[in-house]
Design a protein around this motif. Sequence first.
Motif, short mmCIF file in Angstrom:
data_model
loop_
_atom_site.label_atom_id
_atom_site.label_comp_id
_atom_site.label_asym_id
_atom_site.label_seq_id
_atom_site.Cartn_x
_atom_site.Cartn_y
_atom_site.Cartn_z
N TYR A 22 0.86 -1.19 0.00
CA TYR A 22 0.00 0.00 0.00
C TYR A 22 0.89 1.24 0.00
N LEU A 23 0.85 2.02 -1.07
CA LEU A 23 1.75 3.16 -1.26
C LEU A 23 1.79 4.13 -0.09
N PRO A 24 0.64 4.59 0.45
CA PRO A 24 0.72 5.54 1.57
C PRO A 24 1.44 5.01 2.81
N ALA A 25 1.61 3.71 2.91
CA ALA A 25 2.30 3.13 4.07
C ALA A 25 3.82 3.01 3.84
N THR A 26 4.27 3.30 2.63
CA THR A 26 5.71 3.20 2.33
C THR A 26 6.43 4.44 2.84
N PRO A 27 7.76 4.36 3.00
CA PRO A 27 8.53 5.52 3.45
C PRO A 27 8.42 6.70 2.47
N ALA A 28 8.55 7.90 2.99
CA ALA A 28 8.42 9.12 2.17
C ALA A 28 9.39 9.13 0.99
N GLU A 29 10.63 8.68 1.21
CA GLU A 29 11.60 8.72 0.11
C GLU A 29 11.18 7.79 -1.03
N GLN A 44 13.00 -6.40 -4.84
CA GLN A 44 12.40 -7.74 -4.89
C GLN A 44 13.38 -8.80 -4.38
N ALA A 45 14.62 -8.68 -4.77
CA ALA A 45 15.62 -9.69 -4.40
C ALA A 45 16.01 -9.60 -2.93
N ASN A 46 16.21 -8.38 -2.43
CA ASN A 46 16.63 -8.15 -1.05
C ASN A 46 15.75 -7.09 -0.42
N PRO A 47 14.51 -7.45 -0.06
CA PRO A 47 13.60 -6.44 0.48
C PRO A 47 14.13 -5.83 1.78
N PRO A 48 14.12 -4.49 1.86
CA PRO A 48 14.53 -3.85 3.11
C PRO A 48 13.52 -4.13 4.22
N GLN A 49 13.88 -3.78 5.42
CA GLN A 49 13.04 -4.07 6.59
C GLN A 49 11.63 -3.50 6.43
N TRP A 50 11.51 -2.26 5.95
CA TRP A 50 10.19 -1.64 5.83
C TRP A 50 9.29 -2.43 4.86
N LEU A 51 9.89 -2.97 3.78
CA LEU A 51 9.11 -3.73 2.81
C LEU A 51 8.69 -5.08 3.39
N GLN A 52 9.60 -5.73 4.09
CA GLN A 52 9.27 -7.00 4.74
C GLN A 52 8.13 -6.81 5.73
N GLU A 53 8.23 -5.72 6.50
CA GLU A 53 7.22 -5.43 7.53
C GLU A 53 5.85 -5.16 6.89
N LEU A 54 5.83 -4.37 5.79
CA LEU A 54 4.56 -4.07 5.11
C LEU A 54 3.94 -5.34 4.53
N ARG A 55 4.77 -6.18 3.93
CA ARG A 55 4.25 -7.42 3.35
C ARG A 55 3.71 -8.36 4.42
N ARG A 56 4.35 -8.34 5.57
CA ARG A 56 3.95 -9.25 6.65
C ARG A 56 2.70 -8.74 7.39
N ASN A 57 2.70 -7.45 7.76
CA ASN A 57 1.65 -6.92 8.64
C ASN A 57 0.69 -5.93 8.00
N GLY A 58 1.03 -5.39 6.85
CA GLY A 58 0.15 -4.42 6.19
C GLY A 58 0.36 -3.02 6.71
N PRO A 59 -0.51 -2.12 6.37
CA PRO A 59 -1.78 -2.32 5.69
C PRO A 59 -1.57 -2.80 4.25
N HIS A 60 -2.50 -3.65 3.80
CA HIS A 60 -2.40 -4.27 2.49
C HIS A 60 -3.37 -3.60 1.52
N PRO A 61 -2.97 -3.46 0.24
CA PRO A 61 -3.89 -2.92 -0.77
C PRO A 61 -5.00 -3.92 -1.06
N ARG A 62 -6.06 -3.44 -1.68
CA ARG A 62 -7.24 -4.28 -1.94
C ARG A 62 -6.93 -5.59 -2.68
#
Length: 127
Positions: A22-29, A44-62
């Motif tokens: 979900y774009l609004p949940a990603t970091p500002a940069e 995709q190959a080496n997701p940073p911590q913020w991406l791992q966290e979003l994929r695991r806990n959300g918020p998730h897009p529709r």
Amino acid sequence: MKSHQSTQTMKPATAAKKLGVYLPATPAEFQEGVVSRAEFNELQANPPQWLQELRRNGPHPRPVVAARLGVSIAGLARGGVTEPLTTEQIEALRDEKPEWLEKERATQAEVRKEAARLKERKQDQES
């Protein structure tokens, strides 16, 4: 004529969609820049911590919410789910098994069954 290779880039919204976040949940940069193909592949190959966290806990897009619940995006809307949900909220819905969710899951199962039948029929006609 000289061939000029430019770096492929995508808008943050496109990259977020392809990454399933979900774009609004990603970091500002991430939201404010453009994402090159190389950066996207690295995400995709080496997701940073913020991406791992979003994929695991959300918020998730529709689309992700719909997939995790086993319904269509339209089914989510019919069920009154219009906002992004967290993993916890998705699991709570699964546990509650509201009537609309059961109905939409059954509808989705019928749609998949019909699609498989049509695909098989098409293959039989081509043989």
